[in-house]
Structure formats: C-alpha cells, structure tokens
Design a protein around this motif. Structure first.
Motif, PDB file in Angstrom:
ATOM      1  N   UNK A   1       0.827  -1.208   0.000  1.00  0.00           N
ATOM      2  CA  UNK A   1       0.000   0.000   0.000  1.00  0.00           C
ATOM      3  C   UNK A   1       0.862   1.260   0.000  1.00  0.00           C
ATOM      4  N   UNK A   2       1.926   1.254   0.864  1.00  0.00           N
ATOM      5  CA  UNK A   2       2.814   2.420   0.920  1.00  0.00           C
ATOM      6  C   UNK A   2       3.526   2.635  -0.415  1.00  0.00           C
ATOM      7  N   UNK A   3       3.994   1.544  -1.021  1.00  0.00           N
ATOM      8  CA  UNK A   3       4.674   1.672  -2.304  1.00  0.00           C
ATOM      9  C   UNK A   3       3.725   2.178  -3.385  1.00  0.00           C
ATOM     10  N   UNK A   4       2.481   1.705  -3.379  1.00  0.00           N
ATOM     11  CA  UNK A   4       1.495   2.166  -4.354  1.00  0.00           C
ATOM     12  C   UNK A   4       1.236   3.657  -4.199  1.00  0.00           C
ATOM     13  N   UNK A   5       1.152   4.119  -2.939  1.00  0.00           N
ATOM     14  CA  UNK A   5       0.929   5.549  -2.714  1.00  0.00           C
ATOM     15  C   UNK A   5       2.142   6.375  -3.142  1.00  0.00           C
ATOM     16  N   UNK A   6       3.326   5.861  -2.817  1.00  0.00           N
ATOM     17  CA  UNK A   6       4.557   6.616  -3.100  1.00  0.00           C
ATOM     18  C   UNK A   6       4.773   6.790  -4.598  1.00  0.00           C
ATOM     19  N   UNK A   7       4.453   5.741  -5.383  1.00  0.00           N
ATOM     20  CA  UNK A   7       4.744   5.765  -6.814  1.00  0.00           C
ATOM     21  C   UNK A   7       3.495   5.912  -7.679  1.00  0.00           C
ATOM     22  N   UNK A   8       2.388   6.347  -7.047  1.00  0.00           N
ATOM     23  CA  UNK A   8       1.180   6.721  -7.789  1.00  0.00           C
ATOM     24  C   UNK A   8       0.664   5.586  -8.665  1.00  0.00           C
ATOM     25  N   UNK A   9       0.585   4.400  -8.073  1.00  0.00           N
ATOM     26  CA  UNK A   9       0.032   3.250  -8.765  1.00  0.00           C
ATOM     27  C   UNK A   9      -0.936   2.552  -7.820  1.00  0.00           C
ATOM     28  N   UNK A  10      -1.251   1.300  -8.065  1.00  0.00           N
ATOM     29  CA  UNK A  10      -2.182   0.573  -7.201  1.00  0.00           C
ATOM     30  C   UNK A  10      -1.544  -0.721  -6.723  1.00  0.00           C
ATOM     31  N   UNK A  11      -2.061  -1.230  -5.607  1.00  0.00           N
ATOM     32  CA  UNK A  11      -1.575  -2.506  -5.082  1.00  0.00           C
ATOM     33  C   UNK A  11      -1.787  -3.609  -6.108  1.00  0.00           C
ATOM     34  N   UNK A  12      -2.954  -3.604  -6.742  1.00  0.00           N
ATOM     35  CA  UNK A  12      -3.245  -4.648  -7.728  1.00  0.00           C
ATOM     36  C   UNK A  12      -2.273  -4.618  -8.895  1.00  0.00           C
ATOM     37  N   UNK A  13      -1.911  -3.393  -9.356  1.00  0.00           N
ATOM     38  CA  UNK A  13      -0.975  -3.300 -10.484  1.00  0.00           C
ATOM     39  C   UNK A  13       0.405  -3.841 -10.104  1.00  0.00           C
ATOM     40  N   UNK A  14       0.858  -3.553  -8.882  1.00  0.00           N
ATOM     41  CA  UNK A  14       2.159  -4.071  -8.445  1.00  0.00           C
ATOM     42  C   UNK A  14       2.118  -5.590  -8.342  1.00  0.00           C
ATOM     43  N   UNK A  15       1.039  -6.118  -7.760  1.00  0.00           N
ATOM     44  CA  UNK A  15       0.924  -7.571  -7.605  1.00  0.00           C
ATOM     45  C   UNK A  15       0.860  -8.266  -8.963  1.00  0.00           C
ATOM     46  N   UNK A  16       0.103  -7.676  -9.885  1.00  0.00           N
ATOM     47  CA  UNK A  16      -0.038  -8.284 -11.206  1.00  0.00           C
ATOM     48  C   UNK A  16       1.308  -8.286 -11.955  1.00  0.00           C
ATOM     49  N   UNK A  17       2.052  -7.182 -11.850  1.00  0.00           N
ATOM     50  CA  UNK A  17       3.329  -7.073 -12.557  1.00  0.00           C
ATOM     51  C   UNK A  17       4.368  -8.050 -12.002  1.00  0.00           C
ATOM     52  N   UNK A  18       4.279  -8.346 -10.705  1.00  0.00           N
ATOM     53  CA  UNK A  18       5.268  -9.215 -10.067  1.00  0.00           C
ATOM     54  C   UNK A  18       4.778 -10.641  -9.836  1.00  0.00           C
ATOM     55  N   UNK A  19       3.517 -10.929 -10.250  1.00  0.00           N
ATOM     56  CA  UNK A  19       2.969 -12.277 -10.066  1.00  0.00           C
ATOM     57  C   UNK A  19       2.778 -12.645  -8.611  1.00  0.00           C
ATOM     58  N   UNK A  20       2.437 -11.670  -7.766  1.00  0.00           N
ATOM     59  CA  UNK A  20       2.258 -11.918  -6.331  1.00  0.00           C
ATOM     60  C   UNK A  20       0.848 -12.407  -6.042  1.00  0.00           C
ATOM     61  N   UNK A  21       0.740 -13.361  -5.119  1.00  0.00           N
ATOM     62  CA  UNK A  21      -0.578 -13.867  -4.712  1.00  0.00           C
ATOM     63  C   UNK A  21      -0.953 -13.404  -3.314  1.00  0.00           C
ATOM     64  N   UNK A  22       0.004 -12.769  -2.610  1.00  0.00           N
ATOM     65  CA  UNK A  22      -0.297 -12.239  -1.276  1.00  0.00           C
ATOM     66  C   UNK A  22       0.340 -10.864  -1.137  1.00  0.00           C
ATOM     67  N   UNK A  23       0.069 -10.195   0.001  1.00  0.00           N
ATOM     68  CA  UNK A  23       0.606  -8.855   0.246  1.00  0.00           C
ATOM     69  C   UNK A  23       1.912  -8.885   1.028  1.00  0.00           C
ATOM     70  N   UNK A  24       2.428 -10.062   1.342  1.00  0.00           N
ATOM     71  CA  UNK A  24       3.631 -10.160   2.156  1.00  0.00           C
ATOM     72  C   UNK A  24       4.877  -9.793   1.348  1.00  0.00           C
ATOM     73  N   UNK A  25       5.765  -9.004   1.982  1.00  0.00           N
ATOM     74  CA  UNK A  25       7.025  -8.611   1.357  1.00  0.00           C
ATOM     75  C   UNK A  25       8.182  -9.014   2.256  1.00  0.00           C
TER      76      UNK A  25
END
Length: 660
Positions: free
Chosen positions: A517-541
């Motif tokens: 969520x913080x990264x999405x806010x910082x870089x003006x994108x969405x959580x879903x877009x980051x997850x989709x681009x990286x093939x993530x199935x969870x929010x854990x980093x």
C-alpha cells in the motif's frame, strides 16, 4: 540558387537515448545564424532548406572548384558537452543528416567542453597517392565472413598514437561513402562504390590485416592505407538508404569465400590498378549495372555474395519480408522489439494487434520506426528494417541492463581506494570494468572490456582510452584520479537518463517498513498493479526483495527526481526543465527558495516549451557582437541576461544566450 537540405539528429548511447529539446544552431561559413532548431521527442530537428551550388558541378570530374556550400552546426543539450561541426557539405537536391553524438558531462563538471568536428571535401577530390596494400598470399583469416558490429577504426595512420572509435558497421559504411564520393552520383555508381567500400573493410576484418600485426583496431581512416572516415561527420539520405539495404553483401570471386581486395582511387587526381571512382559515373551513365561496373575494374568472375552472420544482433533476418497479414514467431519478435524501443522513442505508436499477427497497428509502428531511422517508411519489415530494429533493441536493452547492474553491484558515490593495474583481479576490477562499460556506451573512443574480474590487456587499453578522454595521463593504471573521473562519469550519466526511459517500470528493493500500500501511494500506482506485474498472490514482502513498480503519472502530473548540485537554484532548474519555480515549490511542499546540495527534488516533466536561454562557453576570438550575430540576438540582450557592464569576455567564461 540551388537548394539542399539538412536534418540534425541528437542521440546518444548508440542511438538508445534520443535527446529532446537539444538546441541546434545552423550557421553559414561566416558564422551567421541561418536557423535555430529544437529537437523533437525522437531527437530530430525538422528538415531545413539551405542554398548551395548546382548539382551538375558534382557530376563533372573536370570541375576544379568545390561543388557545394558548407555550413556549421553548434549543438547544446542540458547535461551534455557541446558539439561544433564545421564544413558540412550541402549538395543540390540531397538531404544531409548530421548526427550529434552528445557525451554526458561528468558529475560536478560546471562548464561543458566543446568537441570540434571538421568535415570538408570528399576524398575523391583530393590529390595524394593511395597505397592500399593487398594481403599476402598466406594471410591470417577467419573461418567465415562476419559483419563486425562494432568495427574499430583508428583515426590516423597505423603507427600513430591516434584514438580508436567503435561504430556500427552500417554507420561506418555510410560515413566512408559520404567521405569518399558525392551522393549526387547515379544510383548504379553509388552502389558500385559502396560495394567496394563494404568489401574493402570486410577484407581487412576477414584477413585480420591489422590485428594479426598486434594492433587493436580493424582498419584506419588514412586514405594512404585504407578508406576515408571522418568521425562525427554528416551522411546523406541517398547513401543511407542504399547501405541499409546492402551492408551485409560483398564482392568475392566465384568459388571463393574471402571478400575480394577491392582497392580504389579517384581515377582523376589519383590513378590506381583498382576501381576508378569517377569512372563509375561514366559507366553508370552508359547504363551498366553495379556488378557490370565492378567487373570493369576487378576480375570478370567477381560476384555479389551475402552473409547473415552479424555480431551483436540477437536474431538474423528470416529471409522473407514481414507485412500486413504475416503471422508467426518472427512477427511476435518484431512486435516485442518495437514495444521495447518505443519506451525510448514514444513517437512510435503502440501495437494493439494480437501477438504474432501483423495487423494495421503493427504496420503503423513499423512505418514510424522507419521514418525515425531514415528507412523507407512502407510499413514492411525487410532486411534493412529487421537489422536496424534488432540493433536498436540491443542498444536500448543494453542501456537498461547497465543501469540495473550498477544497482546490483552496489555502486555508490565513494570510489574504491585500491590501485589497479595489469594483473590485478577481484571485485574492484569488476567494478572498474562495469564503469568502463558505462563510459563506453556514451563515448565511442572507449572500448568496453569484458567484465571478468581480471585486469588484462583489454582492460588496460580501455583504461588508457578513458584516461585520454578525461584529460588524464594515459598510463593504463587506475589510481585515485582515474577512480574519481570514472565515478563522476557514472554519476553524470545517471543525471541525464530520465528514470522512466529505460523500462517503463522501475526496480525497487524492499526495505524495512515497506508495504504494498505504501509503495502504491509513493509511486502513484495501485496494489493490484504491483501484484499483477510481479505475479504476487499475497501482500507479504521480504526485506531485500526486488519488485517491479509501474511508472505512471502522478495525480498532479508526471515528474522525475533530481539531486541538487552545487550552483543549482530553483530558477535555473525551472529554466532547464521547462517548468516554473512555483510548480517545483508546490510539488515539493517548499515554503522558501533555499536549496541544499544533495537534496532530492521532484521536477515536473509535463512542460514542453523551450528554455529562454542556453549556456555558451566563450572561446578564443569570441566577441559579444560575433555571438549576437551568430545566434540571432543582440549585444544588449546578452549583456542584460548576464548582468554585464562591459563588452570584455574571458576564454572559458560561461554566458547565457537568449534562445528566442
């Protein structure tokens, strides 16, 4: 009065990075301004008309004068050293294309240096013997004919301590053809001469004529030994189109593999046993084909052969042109190449066709690519377009890989303390070789050594070439001064590459406290877009995890980050990046205009109007009156902009010149 044409192209890093907003001044031989041009998003100016002499003069071997009018170009770009090109020949009805290969300024470099390039008349008009030596009866040879991409050219006679430059083979041939003969000659004559130029160079490579003798280059630019090459000169559109079509074709005798030794000379001021350059004009006017012309000077059994072995190209031309209706893996390959190249050249439209299907959007993207790179814009991927696109794809991905590699190597701002020389090895050598590779991307005079951690002859030669370019003692030993210059070069490159030019995404290493969520806010994108681009199935980093972050426009418009350097002010930054002080202050939440060295600012990147001035470094002989005349302004405007109370100038003084 006859008319010729000029286009200026401002690009760097083997064309991977077009420079938008570069300021180009076209001047006559009296240094009076004729045009002030600004490069577009593809790094290119508009085509401009220039007065010259009648075309017939360049077709007459008995004409004793100069059959053209020469012009000058002075080129400026923020963050780059200045380039001055003198003696650009403009010929009747021909379009001259002047490349400006800008070299980035080093970090903390306040005043840009000026690269001087002198062109002049082609070799065909010169007197002086040509001693093009034929290889002996038992030369050292390669197993097959290969197009070297890049080819290394020594800018002097073989035994001199001149610089080497590395250029793509097609660009080398275009340069030599433009330096040897006139582009106004008949098509069959041009092709016969270009075949001779290609084959001569390939013979030098195939026989390892220079490398087998201990030299670290493939060919020289000295006409007494080889063929004329002027680094940084203009080429001609008519020559460029032919070379892109035939650069991998060469002359050989039937039943043989080796490129024939195609010696040549003017045939008027100089005679020889090989091809007569002026004689090809007569034969072409008699209706002879290029091959018939070649057989008039070389053995009757010579033929035109082709090699598809091109170093540095990821995949060879499939042999059949791709066009609307084509399908398959080859179509998917060129679609992938185009989509990657368009991240650096946004004028290329997006492809919406299904992968592997050559539809209308693929055709439109191909045609725009062809237009940008001086190819026939027919929307068909033939040999010339395939090879050029492959070369560009390699260049842009290479630049992106170097950028990300610097992060993985942990290149910081403090150089290692070690002294490196021939025989050294280890991690510091890998760092050195990486930095040399970065420098080589932007300066053809620096060879790129292999990154193997061993300081061998190849690395020593690269270090010496870098030292010469940096004005240091060229001893091939890496001490504090060389380390400092390498790091300043690396950091300077980082300042001129916009963060979204390389990949359309950025690599981000997860740190403590990060969440999607913080990264999405910082870089003006969405959580879903980051997850989709990286093939993530969870929010854990995980700390140290590398994520790809989509680069999108912020709600208030797009921006990039800038690190404040000594001498920066909000006003200077606003002028440099075509925005306003208020916009920078608002985007960064600033209440005052004070800046600190090392401070990170967000700079709006949506502005498009050119800055009202550019920086000029005073040279010997400059006066305010000459500068005002050269750049189409007035002495009073220059004095007012710079706060000058007298007309006295000092060599090396930096002036602001009005650009409107």
């Amino acid at each position: 009065m006859a008319i010729g044409y000029l286009i200026v192209q401002a690009r760097t890093a083997h064309d991977a990075l077009p420079l938008v907003g570069a300021q180009i001044w076209v001047m006559d031989n009296q240094e009076k301004s004729v045009y002030h041009l600004i490069t577009d998003e593809s790094g290119e100016t508009q085509r401009v008309a220039l007065e010259t002499l009648d075309r017939s003069l360049s077709l007459n071997p008995d004409f004793q004068g100069t059959p053209f009018i020469s012009y000058q170009v002075l080129a400026f770009a923020d963050g780059f050293n200045t380039v001055h090109v003198d003696g650009i020949p403009i010929l009747d009805g021909e379009t001259a294309i002047q490349p400006i290969e800008f070299v980035p300024m080093r970090k903390m470099q306040r005043i840009p240096t000026v690269t001087e390039i002198q062109i002049g008349a082609p070799a065909v008009s010169m007197a002086g013997s040509r001693y093009q030596k034929i290889p002996g009866t038992d030369p050292q040879i390669l197993r097959q004919v290969v197009i070297p991409n890049l080819i290394t050219v020594h800018l002097g006679s073989p035994g001199t301590a001149a610089s080497n430059v590395q250029v793509s083979f097609p660009n080398y041939v275009k340069n030599v053809a433009s330096s040897e003969i006139y582009p106004t000659w008949p098509d069959a004559s041009l092709r016969a001469n270009i075949y001779a130029i290609i084959t001569f160079a390939l013979n030098r490579v195939y026989t390892e004529w220079y490398r087998s003798r201990g030299y670290n280059f493939d060919i020289t630019n000295n006409t007494a030994y080889d063929q004329y090459f002027i680094y940084g000169r203009n080429i001609y559109e008519s020559v460029s189109l032919i070379v892109d079509e035939i650069f991998n074709e060469f002359v050989r005798r039937q039943g043989q593999i080796a490129p024939y030794f195609t010696s040549f000379c003017s045939g008027t001021t100089v005679t020889c046993a090989g091809l007569s350059q002026w004689g090809t004009v007569t034969l072409a006017n008699q209706g002879l084909s290029p091959l018939q012309i070649l057989r008039s000077y070389y053995p009757k059994d010579v033929e035109i052969a082709e090699t598809n072995i091109i170093t540095g190209i990821l995949s060879s031309y499939p042999g059949t042109a791709l066009q609307t209706g084509s399908t398959g893996l080859d179509v998917q390959t060129i679609q992938t190449y185009l989509e990657r190249v368009r991240r650096n050249y946004p004028a290329i439209p997006a492809i919406t066709d299904e992968a592997g299907i050559f539809g209308e959007s693929t055709k439109a993207a191909v045609a725009r690519f062809q237009s940008i790179f001086n190819l026939t814009p027919d929307g068909i991927v033939g040999k010339a377009t395939w090879n050029k696109l492959s070369y560009l794809y390699t260049s842009v991905t290479r630049l992106a890989e170097l950028d990300s590699e610097g992060t993985s190597l942990g290149i910081g701002t403090v150089p290692p303390a070690s002294i490196l020389r021939l025989g050294s090895s280890g991690q510091d050598v890998i760092t050195l070789q990486y930095l040399l590779n970065v420098a080589a991307e932007f300066n053809p005079a620096i060879p790129a050594p292999a990154q193997d951690g061993d300081f061998g002859i190849e690395t020593q030669q690269a270090v010496a070439a870098f030292q010469r370019a940096a004005g240091l003692k060229a001893d091939g030993i890496v001490g504090p001064l060389t380390w400092q210059a390498l790091y300043q070069t690396y950091l300077g490159v980082g300042d001129i590459i916009p963060p979204d030019v390389d990949t359309g995404v950025m690599d981000y290493t997860v740190r403590s406290g990060d969440t999607l969520w913080l990264l999405a806010q910082r870089y003006h994108t969405t959580v879903d877009d980051i997850k989709r681009l990286n093939g993530l199935t969870s929010d854990e980093l995980s700390i140290g995890q590398v994520l790809k972050i989509p680069l999108t426009e912020s709600p208030g418009g797009s921006y990039f980050e800038y690190v404040v350097r000594s001498g920066d002010t909000l006003w200077l930054l606003a002028q440099r990046y075509h925005t306003t002080v208020d916009d920078i202050m608002q985007l960064n939440g600033l209440s005052g205009s004070a800046l600190s060295i090392g401070q990170i600012l967000k700079i709006p990147s949506a502005g498009s109007s050119p800055a009202p001035y550019f920086e000029y470094t005073v040279r010997s002989g400059d006066t305010l009156w000459q500068l005002a005349r050269r750049f189409g302004t007035t002495v009073n405007k220059i004095k007012s902009l710079n706060g000058l109370s007298s007309d006295i100038l000092n060599i090396g003084q930096v002036l602001l010149i009005p650009s409107d």
